[in-house]
Design a protein around this motif. Structure first.
Motif, PDB file in Angstrom:
ATOM      1  N   ARG A  68      69.259  66.620  47.805  1.00 12.43           N
ATOM      2  CA  ARG A  68      70.133  65.749  47.029  1.00 12.43           C
ATOM      3  C   ARG A  68      69.841  65.821  45.535  1.00 12.43           C
ATOM      4  N   ASP A  69      68.552  65.848  45.169  1.00 10.17           N
ATOM      5  CA  ASP A  69      68.177  65.908  43.756  1.00 10.17           C
ATOM      6  C   ASP A  69      66.715  66.302  43.680  1.00 10.17           C
ATOM      7  N   ALA A  70      66.266  66.680  42.480  1.00  7.40           N
ATOM      8  CA  ALA A  70      64.868  67.047  42.281  1.00  7.40           C
ATOM      9  C   ALA A  70      64.475  66.730  40.852  1.00  7.40           C
ATOM     10  N   TRP A  71      63.179  66.453  40.655  1.00  9.50           N
ATOM     11  CA  TRP A  71      62.662  66.154  39.318  1.00  9.50           C
ATOM     12  C   TRP A  71      61.408  66.982  39.088  1.00  9.50           C
ATOM     13  N   PRO A  72      61.399  67.816  38.017  1.00 14.94           N
ATOM     14  CA  PRO A  72      60.246  68.674  37.758  1.00 14.94           C
ATOM     15  C   PRO A  72      59.135  67.934  37.034  1.00 14.94           C
ATOM     16  N   GLY A  73      57.919  68.392  37.263  1.00 16.94           N
ATOM     17  CA  GLY A  73      56.742  67.853  36.610  1.00 16.94           C
ATOM     18  C   GLY A  73      55.548  68.660  37.073  1.00 16.94           C
ATOM     19  N   LYS A  74      54.345  68.048  37.062  1.00 16.35           N
ATOM     20  CA  LYS A  74      53.174  68.737  37.618  1.00 16.35           C
ATOM     21  C   LYS A  74      53.461  69.141  39.054  1.00 16.35           C
ATOM     22  N   ASP A  75      54.048  68.218  39.815  1.00 16.14           N
ATOM     23  CA  ASP A  75      54.625  68.510  41.113  1.00 16.14           C
ATOM     24  C   ASP A  75      56.128  68.271  41.018  1.00 16.14           C
ATOM     25  N   LEU A  76      56.863  68.763  41.999  1.00 16.43           N
ATOM     26  CA  LEU A  76      58.288  68.487  42.089  1.00 16.43           C
ATOM     27  C   LEU A  76      58.506  67.312  43.029  1.00 16.43           C
ATOM     28  N   TRP A  77      59.348  66.370  42.607  1.00 14.33           N
ATOM     29  CA  TRP A  77      59.801  65.326  43.524  1.00 14.33           C
ATOM     30  C   TRP A  77      61.175  65.745  44.022  1.00 14.33           C
ATOM     31  N   VAL A  78      61.300  65.884  45.321  1.00 14.55           N
ATOM     32  CA  VAL A  78      62.513  66.411  45.943  1.00 14.55           C
ATOM     33  C   VAL A  78      63.119  65.331  46.841  1.00 14.55           C
ATOM     34  N   LEU A  79      64.318  64.880  46.489  1.00 12.19           N
ATOM     35  CA  LEU A  79      65.020  63.858  47.262  1.00 12.19           C
ATOM     36  C   LEU A  79      65.966  64.548  48.241  1.00 12.19           C
ATOM     37  N   THR A  80      65.864  64.169  49.507  1.00 17.08           N
ATOM     38  CA  THR A  80      66.740  64.732  50.539  1.00 17.08           C
ATOM     39  C   THR A  80      67.485  63.588  51.232  1.00 17.08           C
ATOM     40  N   THR A  81      68.302  63.936  52.204  1.00 19.15           N
ATOM     41  CA  THR A  81      69.079  62.901  52.895  1.00 19.15           C
ATOM     42  C   THR A  81      68.195  61.959  53.714  1.00 19.15           C
ATOM     43  N   TYR A  82      66.980  62.399  54.077  1.00 17.87           N
ATOM     44  CA  TYR A  82      66.149  61.577  54.956  1.00 17.87           C
ATOM     45  C   TYR A  82      64.772  61.252  54.413  1.00 17.87           C
ATOM     46  N   ALA A  83      64.400  61.746  53.238  1.00 16.56           N
ATOM     47  CA  ALA A  83      63.033  61.518  52.752  1.00 16.56           C
ATOM     48  C   ALA A  83      62.935  61.844  51.268  1.00 16.56           C
ATOM     49  N   LEU A  84      61.773  61.482  50.692  1.00 18.74           N
ATOM     50  CA  LEU A  84      61.398  61.905  49.337  1.00 18.74           C
ATOM     51  C   LEU A  84      60.109  62.694  49.468  1.00 18.74           C
ATOM     52  N   HIS A  85      60.125  63.937  49.002  1.00 17.34           N
ATOM     53  CA  HIS A  85      58.976  64.833  49.159  1.00 17.34           C
ATOM     54  C   HIS A  85      58.312  65.092  47.814  1.00 17.34           C
ATOM     55  N   ARG A  86      56.968  65.129  47.838  1.00 19.33           N
ATOM     56  CA  ARG A  86      56.212  65.693  46.711  1.00 19.33           C
ATOM     57  C   ARG A  86      55.924  67.153  47.070  1.00 19.33           C
ATOM     58  N   VAL A  87      56.380  68.076  46.221  1.00 19.96           N
ATOM     59  CA  VAL A  87      56.298  69.504  46.519  1.00 19.96           C
ATOM     60  C   VAL A  87      55.465  70.192  45.446  1.00 19.96           C
ATOM     61  N   ALA A  88      54.541  71.037  45.855  1.00 25.38           N
ATOM     62  CA  ALA A  88      53.704  71.783  44.905  1.00 25.38           C
ATOM     63  C   ALA A  88      54.569  72.735  44.091  1.00 25.38           C
ATOM     64  N   ASN A  89      54.372  72.713  42.788  1.00 25.69           N
ATOM     65  CA  ASN A  89      55.175  73.564  41.902  1.00 25.69           C
ATOM     66  C   ASN A  89      54.867  75.041  42.100  1.00 25.69           C
ATOM     67  N   ALA A  90      53.632  75.343  42.460  1.00 25.64           N
ATOM     68  CA  ALA A  90      53.232  76.752  42.527  1.00 25.64           C
ATOM     69  C   ALA A  90      53.838  77.463  43.726  1.00 25.64           C
ATOM     70  N   ASP A  91      53.672  76.899  44.924  1.00 24.54           N
ATOM     71  CA  ASP A  91      54.097  77.613  46.135  1.00 24.54           C
ATOM     72  C   ASP A  91      55.165  76.881  46.932  1.00 24.54           C
ATOM     73  N   LEU A  92      55.676  75.762  46.422  1.00 18.71           N
ATOM     74  CA  LEU A  92      56.734  74.980  47.074  1.00 18.71           C
ATOM     75  C   LEU A  92      56.328  74.423  48.432  1.00 18.71           C
ATOM     76  N   SER A  93      55.042  74.273  48.658  1.00 18.93           N
ATOM     77  CA  SER A  93      54.597  73.625  49.891  1.00 18.93           C
ATOM     78  C   SER A  93      54.766  72.110  49.761  1.00 18.93           C
ATOM     79  N   VAL A  94      55.082  71.457  50.860  1.00 19.74           N
ATOM     80  CA  VAL A  94      55.279  70.008  50.853  1.00 19.74           C
ATOM     81  C   VAL A  94      53.916  69.316  50.938  1.00 19.74           C
ATOM     82  N   LYS A  95      53.558  68.561  49.903  1.00 21.47           N
ATOM     83  CA  LYS A  95      52.260  67.901  49.841  1.00 21.47           C
ATOM     84  C   LYS A  95      52.303  66.494  50.417  1.00 21.47           C
TER      85      LYS A  95
END
Length: 213
Positions: A68-95
């Motif tokens: 749905r949306d994303a916000w860049p920073g030290k990590d990425l905050w990724v908003l989806t239809t069912y959750a909010l994920h903190r995602v590592a900027n380097a390898d896109l793994s869900v933290k």
């Protein structure tokens, strides 16, 4: 009107075409990068990052629902239809995965993006994320559209609700409500805010009342 040129580019998304149920969803995360999600016939979706200059695609982790949306920073905050994920900027793994109300639409930065409001229409109270510690709180803040920062305070405009509310640096209310015209799709345009005027329409079996063009 100046001419507009369109360019088409094929991308290797590292997922068989027959496994993709719906077209990808996109979110901009920088001047030359976008995230996209691949719906693979279920709640989980595959995350990818695309460099729009080179066409390079980076594989990422699995997220819950469509992007749905994303916000860049030290990590990425990724908003989806069912959750909010903190995602590592380097390898896109869900933290980290935070439980939030379903089908939230977008992230609205507050107080120089110290906080991110998870904005959805028809809400009187809004979940707000603190980027510093990843904590969520619920604030009486009807459908935030745009935040105007004033140093250590801000004014949050909701054209959907037809009101503006003031908050301090801890998101405590500071000012009386100000009435706004009802509007749809407000955007910043230079030093101005543009929006489509709207009216409230009442129809049988429609609740709550919604603004309409």
């Amino acid at each position: 009107m100046p001419s507009i040129t369109f360019a088409e580019r094929e991308l290797e998304l590292f997922e068989p075409f027959e496994h993709i149920a719906y077209p990808p969803d996109l979110a901009k995360i920088g001047p030359s990068a976008v995230l996209l999600s691949l719906d693979t016939r279920g709640v989980p979706s595959k995350l990818r990052r695309v460099d729009v200059r080179t066409g390079e695609v980076q594989k990422g982790g699995t997220i819950r629902g469509c992007l749905r949306d994303a916000w860049p920073g030290k990590d990425l905050w990724v908003l989806t239809t069912y959750a909010l994920h903190r995602v590592a900027n380097a390898d896109l793994s869900v933290k980290e995965t935070l439980k939030v109300p379903h089908f939230l639409h977008r992230l609205v930065p507050l107080l120089s993006a110290r906080f991110l409001a998870l904005s959805q229409i028809e809400r009187k109270r809004t979940p707000v994320l603190s980027q510093s510690d990843g904590a969520l709180q619920v604030v009486t803040m009807p459908t935030p559209d745009i935040s105007m920062d004033h140093g250590d305070s801000c004014t949050v405009l909701s054209f959907w609700a037809g009101e503006a509310r003031g908050f301090d640096g801890n998101l405590e209310p500071t000012r009386k409500l100000r009435e706004l015209p009802l509007g749809l799709t407000p955007i910043w345009f230079g030093g101005e805010i543009l929006f489509l005027r709207a009216t409230r329409e009442i129809a049988r079996n429609v609740s709550p009342v919604q603004p309409g063009q």
